[in-house]
Design a protein around this motif. Sequence first.
Motif, mmCIF file in Angstrom:
data_model
loop_
_atom_site.group_PDB
_atom_site.id
_atom_site.type_symbol
_atom_site.label_atom_id
_atom_site.label_comp_id
_atom_site.label_asym_id
_atom_site.label_seq_id
_atom_site.Cartn_x
_atom_site.Cartn_y
_atom_site.Cartn_z
ATOM 1 N N GLU A 249 0.720 -1.118 0.051
ATOM 2 C CA GLU A 249 -0.009 -0.343 -0.486
ATOM 3 C C GLU A 249 0.909 1.333 -0.040
ATOM 4 O O GLU A 249 0.447 2.319 -0.329
ATOM 5 C CB GLU A 249 -1.017 0.035 1.529
ATOM 6 C CG GLU A 249 -1.774 -0.990 1.037
ATOM 7 C CD GLU A 249 -2.664 -0.983 0.059
ATOM 8 O OE1 GLU A 249 -3.631 0.269 0.375
ATOM 9 O OE2 GLU A 249 -2.484 -1.527 -0.170
ATOM 10 N N ASP A 250 1.889 1.151 0.924
ATOM 11 C CA ASP A 250 2.893 2.187 1.278
ATOM 12 C C ASP A 250 3.535 2.900 -0.423
ATOM 13 O O ASP A 250 4.002 2.136 -1.760
ATOM 14 C CB ASP A 250 4.340 1.921 1.698
ATOM 15 C CG ASP A 250 3.666 2.026 3.093
ATOM 16 O OD1 ASP A 250 3.169 2.951 3.326
ATOM 17 O OD2 ASP A 250 3.990 0.719 3.673
ATOM 18 N N GLU A 251 3.033 4.377 -0.459
ATOM 19 C CA GLU A 251 3.886 4.754 -2.299
ATOM 20 C C GLU A 251 5.204 4.728 -2.070
ATOM 21 O O GLU A 251 6.217 4.155 -2.850
ATOM 22 C CB GLU A 251 3.687 6.161 -2.216
ATOM 23 C CG GLU A 251 3.503 6.690 -3.452
ATOM 24 C CD GLU A 251 2.800 8.062 -4.055
ATOM 25 O OE1 GLU A 251 2.574 8.183 -4.631
ATOM 26 O OE2 GLU A 251 2.442 8.429 -3.189
ATOM 27 N N GLN A 254 6.503 1.863 -3.884
ATOM 28 C CA GLN A 254 6.407 1.965 -5.077
ATOM 29 C C GLN A 254 7.374 2.673 -5.554
ATOM 30 O O GLN A 254 7.817 2.668 -6.848
ATOM 31 C CB GLN A 254 5.027 2.804 -5.585
ATOM 32 C CG GLN A 254 3.629 1.539 -5.211
ATOM 33 C CD GLN A 254 2.082 2.921 -5.376
ATOM 34 O OE1 GLN A 254 2.250 4.077 -5.974
ATOM 35 N NE2 GLN A 254 1.825 1.528 -4.999
ATOM 36 N N LYS A 524 -0.005 17.566 -2.191
ATOM 37 C CA LYS A 524 0.025 15.533 -2.638
ATOM 38 C C LYS A 524 0.034 15.227 -1.044
ATOM 39 O O LYS A 524 0.737 15.709 -0.159
ATOM 40 C CB LYS A 524 1.261 15.290 -3.483
ATOM 41 C CG LYS A 524 0.339 15.028 -4.468
ATOM 42 C CD LYS A 524 0.885 13.973 -5.574
ATOM 43 C CE LYS A 524 0.156 13.975 -6.754
ATOM 44 N NZ LYS A 524 -0.063 15.521 -7.835
ATOM 45 N N PRO A 526 2.025 11.736 0.376
ATOM 46 C CA PRO A 526 2.306 10.984 0.314
ATOM 47 C C PRO A 526 1.106 9.268 0.557
ATOM 48 O O PRO A 526 1.619 8.040 0.132
ATOM 49 C CB PRO A 526 4.344 10.909 1.251
ATOM 50 C CG PRO A 526 3.564 11.500 1.921
ATOM 51 C CD PRO A 526 3.167 12.306 1.502
ATOM 52 N N TYR A 527 0.853 9.371 2.209
ATOM 53 C CA TYR A 527 0.734 7.822 2.380
ATOM 54 C C TYR A 527 -1.258 8.135 1.715
ATOM 55 O O TYR A 527 -2.204 7.093 2.026
ATOM 56 C CB TYR A 527 0.757 7.914 3.216
ATOM 57 C CG TYR A 527 0.348 9.072 3.711
ATOM 58 C CD1 TYR A 527 -1.098 9.696 4.823
ATOM 59 C CD2 TYR A 527 1.342 9.733 4.288
ATOM 60 C CE1 TYR A 527 -1.479 11.204 5.367
ATOM 61 C CE2 TYR A 527 1.194 11.973 5.368
ATOM 62 C CZ TYR A 527 -0.822 11.928 5.370
ATOM 63 O OH TYR A 527 -1.146 12.586 5.792
ATOM 64 N N LEU A 528 -1.427 8.857 1.001
ATOM 65 C CA LEU A 528 -2.865 9.091 0.429
ATOM 66 C C LEU A 528 -2.884 8.157 -1.376
ATOM 67 O O LEU A 528 -2.461 9.743 -1.727
ATOM 68 C CB LEU A 528 -3.685 10.359 0.616
ATOM 69 C CG LEU A 528 -5.005 10.303 0.337
ATOM 70 C CD1 LEU A 528 -5.250 9.430 2.170
ATOM 71 C CD2 LEU A 528 -5.306 11.511 0.571
ATOM 72 N N HIS A 529 -3.373 7.723 -1.716
ATOM 73 C CA HIS A 529 -3.427 7.335 -2.639
ATOM 74 C C HIS A 529 -4.469 7.482 -3.628
ATOM 75 O O HIS A 529 -5.689 7.280 -3.431
ATOM 76 C CB HIS A 529 -3.156 5.706 -3.015
ATOM 77 C CG HIS A 529 -2.203 5.137 -2.178
ATOM 78 N ND1 HIS A 529 -0.353 5.125 -2.804
ATOM 79 C CD2 HIS A 529 -2.037 4.580 -1.114
ATOM 80 C CE1 HIS A 529 0.448 5.195 -1.957
ATOM 81 N NE2 HIS A 529 -1.040 4.655 -0.785
ATOM 82 N N ALA A 530 -4.355 8.607 -4.254
ATOM 83 C CA ALA A 530 -5.486 9.027 -5.673
ATOM 84 C C ALA A 530 -5.375 8.398 -6.839
ATOM 85 O O ALA A 530 -6.645 8.633 -7.204
ATOM 86 C CB ALA A 530 -5.462 10.385 -5.450
ATOM 87 N N GLY A 531 -4.286 7.457 -6.964
ATOM 88 C CA GLY A 531 -4.714 6.873 -8.374
ATOM 89 C C GLY A 531 -4.022 8.055 -9.183
ATOM 90 O O GLY A 531 -3.742 9.360 -8.890
ATOM 91 N N GLU A 532 -4.047 7.000 -10.143
ATOM 92 C CA GLU A 532 -3.408 8.533 -11.741
ATOM 93 C C GLU A 532 -4.814 9.750 -11.632
ATOM 94 O O GLU A 532 -5.278 9.031 -12.555
ATOM 95 C CB GLU A 532 -2.820 7.864 -12.950
ATOM 96 C CG GLU A 532 -1.486 7.258 -12.485
ATOM 97 C CD GLU A 532 -0.268 8.490 -13.742
ATOM 98 O OE1 GLU A 532 -0.468 9.108 -13.756
ATOM 99 O OE2 GLU A 532 0.263 8.031 -11.462
#
Length: 754
Positions: A249-251, A254, A524, A526-532
């Motif tokens: 889950e962590d950006e 990635q 932004k 870093p720990y919140l995923h908005a997707g592309e």
Amino acid sequence: MPKVKNATISISPLYLLRQIRDVMAQAATAQERLDRVVAIVAAGFASEVCSVYLLRAGDILELYASKGLKESSVHMTRLGVGRGLVGEIAANAEPLNLADASSHPKFEYRPETGEEIYSSFVGVPVLQGGKVIGVLVVQSKLAREYTSDQVEVLQTIAMVLSELAISGQLVDTQELKTATGGLMSQQLMGVRLSSGIAKAQAVLHQPQLVITQYVSADPDHEKERFENALRSLQESFDRYIQTAGLTDEDEQLQIIETYLLFTQDRGWLSRIHEAMASGLTAEAAVRKVQEELHARMSQMASPYIKERIQDLEDLSNRLLQVLLGTETALEVKEMPDTFILVARTLGPADLLDYDHKRIKGLVLEEGSMTSHTAVIARAMDIPAIAKVEKATSIVQAGDLVILDAEGGNVYVRPNDQVEQMLDQSIQQYAQREAQYMALRDVPAVTKDGHSISLNINAGLFVDTASVLQEGVDGIGLYRTELPYMTSDNFPEVEAQRQMYASMYKQLPGKRIIFRSFDIGGDKKVPYLHAGEEENPAMGWRATRIGLEHPGILRKQFRALIMAADGQPLHIMFPFIAQVSELEAVRRIFDQELKDSEVKPSLVKVGIMIEIPSILWQLDEVMQRVDFVSIGSNDLMQFLFACDRGAPHMAGHYDTLSPVMLRVVRDVVNKAKQHNVEVSFCGEMARKPLDALALIGVGVRSISASASAIGPIKAMVRSVSMPELEAYVAYLLESSDPSIRQWLSAYAADHGIVV
Ligand code: PEP
Ligand code: MG
């Protein structure tokens, strides 16, 4: 003169470098080696002339070796940096490739060299640690065009020559240190992020990695060093993933995985191997490929590619650190007491790592007005400029830099004249600041007695002294998202409570409008995923995130209610597009308020007016809020479909457009009708002329960065209200794109200080 295409002249870089490597390995004096190298290069380029100029004290470039120019001119011909074609290369640290050299405006004829018969000219700087220490030139009688690949080969040879040049056998190393070739006084241009003017020594955010050895006689050994370094880097990434306990889950994971993929990229690896096979050391090969990729990829406009450049750059730098051994790799420089920070890019967390009392200014190669870093720079009240091309290669650590954010200029190593001139500007700026300081104890009241409420936009840093001055009512916009952006996870309730409570403590009796988090978009986390997202500014951000994840909102509301602890709480919701969103977020807030044991003495709720759709729901909004605040940064970008983060769009629409001002007027009138407070917290209010227009359409409460308060107060105190309102109302009828020039003339005629 007709140009000849260069197809017939093929240069084998491998062969050339091998020959040069052999020369470097031979027992000979440095001068003899240099003589042999120029002969090899002239032959390799099928050109009559190859010369090397080295920098001497006093910014003089001396002809040190030449194949082809008159022998008697070697060590005789001397050029000042900036003079002639060679001096031009040294001054700009840029190659010059000319089919007809004599037609170039900088061409200077030197009879002692006999060079009048040579038509084509290609020269590249010899660099050491980003500093020009010489120039390598190839000339030929034929008016031919050298290809960019050939220029690149010449640059690689120049890299090798720099090793010879700094050996101390040709020019005393002390002399090289004092020489400032390529380090001439330079004026760079950029885009202002935060106002002010500052003079201090430069500190580079990422110290330059200095390569001292470029050529190796043992390519196998270099390959082994490279493989080892790569392995150790990969292992350190793996170790990091394990110790940090990163999950899918962590950006961060990635990002690291992207880096790991790069380390296996065949194209990248084969380029480095090729460079080592040609005789470069592992570190020189990594640097060469890094620079080539950077040059190639930075031509591309895609933000995705730009991010990849950053990743690659980072990866290459890490690899260089391993290869050079960090202790020797980084130029360990003592940090001056105060400094101007120069960086390619800089995240908000990086900026916060520096002591904000010592940092006097910020120069960035990238970044835009509304980037997080810009927001923080303004909160820290340090002048900042972005989009300064090549800043990190032109500015050297320890250079004197004068940063004039007002004019968007950076003066690097200013000469005495420029320094004197700028010292005057600094003085004038300081005088103006002093005048504003003198206004500290006077209220913001117009000549005819109308009070204007002045407030400060803040977040993390609050210059409490500026809030505590006369005429400043408090904080009109407290951006709560900064702690979200700079931490590794959502801040916990207690951490948030402490932060907010400290605001109350620092500013007793002052009104603080806390805006619930506006994360996402360009802010932004870093720990919140908005997707592309193709358009993050119009994407998953602010209250939209909060309504999907009410838990995050609840935590923030709880922290705010607890922090108020019996004092008034002003809370504002950002990015509201529909009344239903306001109602939904309000329900969450009211529930928290109900559940809380401690209650604020007073609760006022408001929203930001920053999405155009809300302009047609003003009646419904006003019935549900106590106040509204107009955010022109977002409102303007959506009204005009003009990206606020894109500097090239900045000039397309003026903030003083009658359209924008009519919108503000309508919001103000609607608020008055409903007895709702209205204020203006967008960036445009920071400019006195813009603030004048806002007052002209009825705005009576302004929130701007602390440094803007003095100038706005001075303006307010020179205004006479009815006249201004009548004139602005008249200008608003205009179909011109801007009323700026008319209003500016009005201010001049009426003695209004803008
Ligand atoms: C605005 O949009 O004008 C505003 C003040 O908010 P932000 O710059 O934080 O988006
Ligand atoms: Mg906004």
